[in-house]
Design an enzyme around this catalytic site. Structure first.
Site, PDB file in Angstrom:
ATOM      1  N   TRP A 100      29.509 -54.221  -6.369  1.00 48.61           N
ATOM      2  CA  TRP A 100      28.747 -54.219  -7.572  1.00 48.61           C
ATOM      3  C   TRP A 100      28.458 -53.110  -8.051  1.00 48.61           C
ATOM      4  CZ3 TRP A 100      23.843 -57.661  -5.104  1.00 48.61           C
ATOM      5  CH2 TRP A 100      24.121 -59.105  -5.088  1.00 48.61           C
ATOM      6  N   GLU A 152       3.722 -60.025  -9.924  1.00 47.63           N
ATOM      7  CA  GLU A 152       3.590 -60.003  -9.244  1.00 47.63           C
ATOM      8  C   GLU A 152       3.032 -59.893  -7.807  1.00 47.63           C
ATOM      9  OE1 GLU A 152       5.808 -60.466 -11.160  1.00 47.63           O
ATOM     10  OE2 GLU A 152       6.858 -62.435 -11.719  1.00 47.63           O
ATOM     11  N   LYS A 205      29.644 -57.296 -12.145  1.00 47.62           N
ATOM     12  CA  LYS A 205      30.179 -57.483 -10.619  1.00 47.62           C
ATOM     13  C   LYS A 205      31.858 -57.526 -11.207  1.00 47.62           C
ATOM     14  CE  LYS A 205      26.605 -60.565  -8.675  1.00 47.62           C
ATOM     15  NZ  LYS A 205      25.883 -61.818  -9.834  1.00 47.62           N
ATOM     16  N   THR A 224       3.769 -61.372 -17.162  1.00 44.78           N
ATOM     17  CA  THR A 224       5.012 -61.148 -17.179  1.00 44.78           C
ATOM     18  C   THR A 224       5.638 -61.061 -18.611  1.00 44.78           C
ATOM     19  OG1 THR A 224       6.707 -63.348 -17.090  1.00 44.78           O
ATOM     20  CG2 THR A 224       5.463 -61.709 -15.139  1.00 44.78           C
TER      21      THR A 224
HETATM   22  P1  AMP Z   1       5.997 -56.217 -14.683  1.00 38.86           P
HETATM   23  O1  AMP Z   1       6.234 -56.933 -13.920  1.00 38.86           O
HETATM   24  O2  AMP Z   1       7.149 -56.232 -16.278  1.00 38.86           O
HETATM   25  O3  AMP Z   1       5.387 -54.968 -14.188  1.00 38.86           O
HETATM   26  O4  AMP Z   1       8.044 -55.654 -14.026  1.00 38.86           O
HETATM   27  C1  AMP Z   1       8.185 -55.227 -12.507  1.00 38.86           C
HETATM   28  C2  AMP Z   1      10.230 -54.728 -12.829  1.00 38.86           C
HETATM   29  O5  AMP Z   1       9.901 -53.181 -13.298  1.00 38.86           O
HETATM   30  C3  AMP Z   1      10.390 -54.896 -11.492  1.00 38.86           C
HETATM   31  O6  AMP Z   1      10.942 -55.881 -11.125  1.00 38.86           O
HETATM   32  C4  AMP Z   1      11.709 -53.764 -11.729  1.00 38.86           C
HETATM   33  O7  AMP Z   1      12.493 -54.352 -12.117  1.00 38.86           O
HETATM   34  C5  AMP Z   1      11.142 -52.828 -12.631  1.00 38.86           C
HETATM   35  N1  AMP Z   1      10.501 -51.827 -11.796  1.00 38.86           N
HETATM   36  C6  AMP Z   1       9.006 -51.364 -11.654  1.00 38.86           C
HETATM   37  N2  AMP Z   1       8.942 -50.488 -11.497  1.00 38.86           N
HETATM   38  C7  AMP Z   1      10.133 -49.500 -11.358  1.00 38.86           C
HETATM   39  C8  AMP Z   1      10.939 -48.132 -10.538  1.00 38.86           C
HETATM   40  N3  AMP Z   1       9.896 -47.651 -10.056  1.00 38.86           N
HETATM   41  N4  AMP Z   1      11.905 -48.092 -10.825  1.00 38.86           N
HETATM   42  C9  AMP Z   1      12.732 -49.327 -11.404  1.00 38.86           C
HETATM   43  N5  AMP Z   1      12.605 -50.439 -12.161  1.00 38.86           N
HETATM   44  C10 AMP Z   1      11.235 -51.075 -11.783  1.00 38.86           C
END
Ligand code: AMP
Length: 543
Positions: free
Chosen positions: A446, A332, A441, A184
Site C-alpha cells: 500500500w 458517524e 495498491k 454525511t
Molecule cells: P465527515 O463525516 O464528512 O466529517 O468526514 C469524515 C472523514 O474526514 C474521515 O473519515 C476522514 O477521512 C476525514 N478526516 C477527518 N478528520 C481528519 C484529519 N484530522 N485528518 C485527515 N482526515 C480527516
C-alpha cells in the site's frame, strides 16, 4: 434500590438551563446576515430559545419530528440547536454548500416539517421550495424588514418569536431519543443520515470539556469557525453551554480578514476549523504589512475534517504561540474521536519532534476505542509502522444510518469500519494514511496518497496536491501526483520528483506529475478523488 444514584436523563435542555443559571452574563457575539454584530449572553439567548420552543409547538412540531436549518453560524442558529432538541424534536442541519439536488434529497428524505433559512440562501430556497413536499413552513432567520420576498409564504423568525413567553418547563424524556440529524458529505451515492441522541451529545460534550480533550472551559472565548451545519459544529455549542464558554459566531464572513478581526476584537482564546480556513487566515496576515499580530490571544486551535498540514501547526506554534489540537473524527463519531494532545513523556522533546506528534491525528479520548485490522479482519499491531482499516467503537459512535440505510453497520463486537486507513503507534496516536478507497495498491503493497500529498505541499511552489492511483500493467496501480502551483510560482515535474525522493521511499515516488489550475472539492472542503479519477481516467503514465 436504596443507595443508588439518581437516574436523571442526560438531556440537551439541561445544558441551556445550566448556562442560564450559572453563566448568565457570559457573552455570545454573533455576526448576522443583515450585517451588524449582535451582542447577547446566555441569559438572553435562553429566553429566545424558550420563545422558539413555544413557537415550534404552536406550529405543530411534536417529539420526533424533523426540522431543517440552512444557515451560517449565528445566534439564531444556536437557538435552533437548543429549542428544537429541547422539545424532543430533531434538528437536521443541512449543508448549504451542497448541490441543490442533494439538499432537495436530504430535506425530503428527512421529511422535515419546517425549514429555517438564512436570507443569503433565499434564492436557493425559492428554487427548491416547490420540490420540498413535506415542508409546511419556511422561516427566514431575520426580521420583517429583511424578509426576502422571493420565497413564497416565508415568515420572519423574529415575528415568530415576538409573542411567545420567554420561559419554559422543558419536557423530560428518554435520553436515547434523537436530538439531531446530519447527512454525511457523500462522495459517492446519496448522502446518509446520522442521528445523534441526547445521551451521545452530552457524553461528547463532557469529553470536549476534559483537560485531555479540548480543555474547553469558562475561561474560553470561542471563535466558532467550523459551521453549525458540519457535524454539530464539532459539538461546541453544547459543550460551551456546559462549561459557560463565550461563543463568537462569524456568520457568513469566513474570510481570513474577518476571522482575524473577530478573534482580536473578542479576545478569542480557542478556535476550530478545517485546514483551508487557516490558510485564508495566514494569507490575510501575509498580505497585510504592519498588521499587529500581538493582539491575537488564541491559545488553542482545533484542526480537523482533513489532515492538518505540518506547516500550519508549525506556524501557529512558532509565530503565535498557539497549540494546534489535531483531531480526527467523522459524522458517524459525533464527530470527535481522537485528539492530538501531547503526553508528559513528550514535554522535553525538541520542538520539531513535538510538532511531528501533533501532525498525527491524535489519540483516543475516554469513551472511544480504536483498532486497525488487515484484509482478513484480524487486528494488526499498534507499532506505528503497519497500516490497516481503522475501526472505532464507543457511546457516541453511530450504530446505523437513518431509516436503516446500509443495514447494520457494526460488527458483532460493536466496531464501526470508518473507511479510513491508518497506523496506530505504541502510545495510541493514530496516523491516517488514506481513505480505503483512495489507497494505492502497488505490487501488493500500500502506498499512502495522503503521505505523498503532505510531502508535496511541503514544496514552496505547491499550493495544493492530490495523489491518485492509475492502472499499471506490472504493479496494478501506480501513483500520479496532481499539483496546483501557487500563483506565479514555478516548479517542474523533475524538481518536484527530486524533492519527494528525499522524503518518501523510492518505490512510492509518483510515476508522473500533472499540473492543473484547481482541484475538485466536496462541500466540506475535502478533495473529491472520485471526480479526479474520472478526470484522469484516460491519462497514461510514462512507460
Ligand atoms: P465527515 O463525516 O464528512 O466529517 O468526514 C469524515 C472523514 O474526514 C474521515 O473519515 C476522514 O477521512 C476525514 N478526516 C477527518 N478528520 C481528519 C484529519 N484530522 N485528518 C485527515 N482526515 C480527516
Amino acid at each position: 434500590m436504596l443507595g443508588l444514584m439518581q437516574d436523571r436523563p442526560l438531556l440537551i435542555s439541561s445544558l441551556i438551563e445550566h448556562a442560564v443559571r450559572y453563566h448568565p452574563d457570559v457573552e455570545i457575539v454573533s455576526r448576522t446576515c443583515e450585517g451588524p454584530l449582535i451582542n447577547t449572553n446566555w441569559r438572553e439567548l435562553a429566553k429566545r430559545v424558550a420563545r422558539l420552543a413555544h413557537a415550534l409547538r404552536r406550529l405543530g412540531i411534536k417529539p420526533g419530528d424533523r426540522v431543517a436549518s440552512l444557515a451560517w453560524n449565528t445566534h439564531r442558529h444556536v437557538e435552533l440547536y437548543f429549542a428544537v432538541s429541547g422539545i424532543g424534536a430533531v434538528l437536521n442541519t443541512v449543508n448549504p454548500r451542497l448541490f441543490p439536488e442533494q439538499i432537495d434529497y436530504i430535506v425530503n428524505h428527512a421529511e422535515n416539517r419546517i425549514l429555517f433559512f438564512d436570507i443569503t440562501f433565499a434564492g436557493l430556497v425559492a428554487g427548491l421550495r416547490p420540490k420540498l413536499a413535506t415542508v409546511e413552513h419556511v422561516v427566514a432567520l431575520t426580521d420583517t424588514g429583511h424578509l426576502p420576498r422571493e420565497v413564497e409564504g416565508a415568515v420572519a423568525y423574529e415575528d415568530l418569536l415576538a409573542r411567545e413567553p420567554d420561559a419554559i418547563d422543558w419536557p423530560v424524556f428518554d435520553e436515547r431519543q434523537a436530538s439531531a440529524l446530519c447527512y454525511t458529505s457523500g462522495t459517492t451515492g446519496n448522502p446518509k443520515g446520522v442521528l445523534y441522541s441526547h445521551r451521545s451529545t452530552l457524553l461528547h460534550s463532557f469529553m470536549v470539556c476534559t483537560a485531555d480533550g479540548f480543555r474547553l472551559s469558562s475561561a474560553d472565548s470561542v471563535l466558532l469557525v467550523v459551521p453549525l451545519f458540519h457535524v454539530n459544529a464539532w459539538g461546541i455549542p453544547y459543550a460551551a453551554a456546559m462549561c459557560g464558554a463565550k461563543l463568537v459566531l462569524p456568520g457568513p464572513k469566513l474570510d481570513g480578514r474577518s476571522l482575524f478581526e473577530l478573534a482580536v476584537e473578542e479576545v478569542c482564546t480557542f478556535s476550530l476549523g478545517v485546514p483551508t480556513v487557516w490558510l485564508g487566515f495566514f494569507k490575510h496576515i501575509d498580505d497585510t504589512p504592519g498588521l499587529d499580530v500581538s493582539k491575537l490571544k488564541l491559545e488553542r486551535v482545533v484542526i480537523g475534517g482533513s489532515a492538518a498540514p505540518r506547516a500550519i501547526i508549525e506556524r501557529f506554534r512558532r509565530d503565535h504561540g498557539v497549540f494546534v489540537l489535531h483531531a480526527w473524527g467523522m459524522s458517524e463519531t459525533s464527530p470527535v474521536a481522537t485528539i492530538g494532545n501531547l503526553l508528559p513523556a513528550h514535554r522535553d522533546l525538541p520542538e520539531d519532534d513535538q510538532i511531528d506528534i501533533q501532525a498525527k491525528q491524535g489519540r483516543p479520548v475516554y469513551g472511544i476505542d480504536i483498532k486497525i485490522t488487515g484484509e482478513d479482519g484480524s487486528e494488526l499491531p499498534r507499532d506505528g509502522s503497519v497500516s490497516g482499516d481503522l475501526k472505532v467503537r464507543g457511546p457516541w459512535v453511530a450504530s446505523g444510518y437513518f431509516r436503516g440505510e446500509g443495514g447494520n453497520v457494526l460488527d458483532a463486537e460493536g466496531w464501526f469500519a470508518t473507511g479510513d486507513v491508518a497506523r496506530i503507534d505504541a502510545e495510541g496516536y493514530v496516523q491516517l494514511t488514506d481513505r480505503s478507497k483512495d489507497v494505492i495498491k502497488s505490487g501488493g503493497e500500500w502506498i499512502s496518497s495522503i503521505d505523498l500529498e503532505n510531502a508535496a505541499v511541503g514544496h514552496p511552489a505547491v499550493q495544493e496536491a492530490a495523489v491518485i492511483g492509475l492502472p499499471h500493467p506490472k504493479w496494478q496501480e501506480r501513483p500520479l501526483l496532481i499539483v496546483v502551483r501557487k500563483p506565479g510560482a514555478e516548479a517542474s515535474r523533475e524538481e518536484l520528483l527530486d524533492f519527494l525522493s528525499e522524503r518518501v521511499a523510492k518505490w512510492w515516488l509518483p510515476d508522473d506529475v500533472a499540473f492543473v489550475d484547481e482541484l475538485p472539492h466536496t462541500a466540506t472542503g475535502k478533495l473529491l478523488k472520485t471526480k479526479l479519477r474520472e478526470q484522469f481516467r484516460s491519462y497514461t503514465l510514462p512507460a
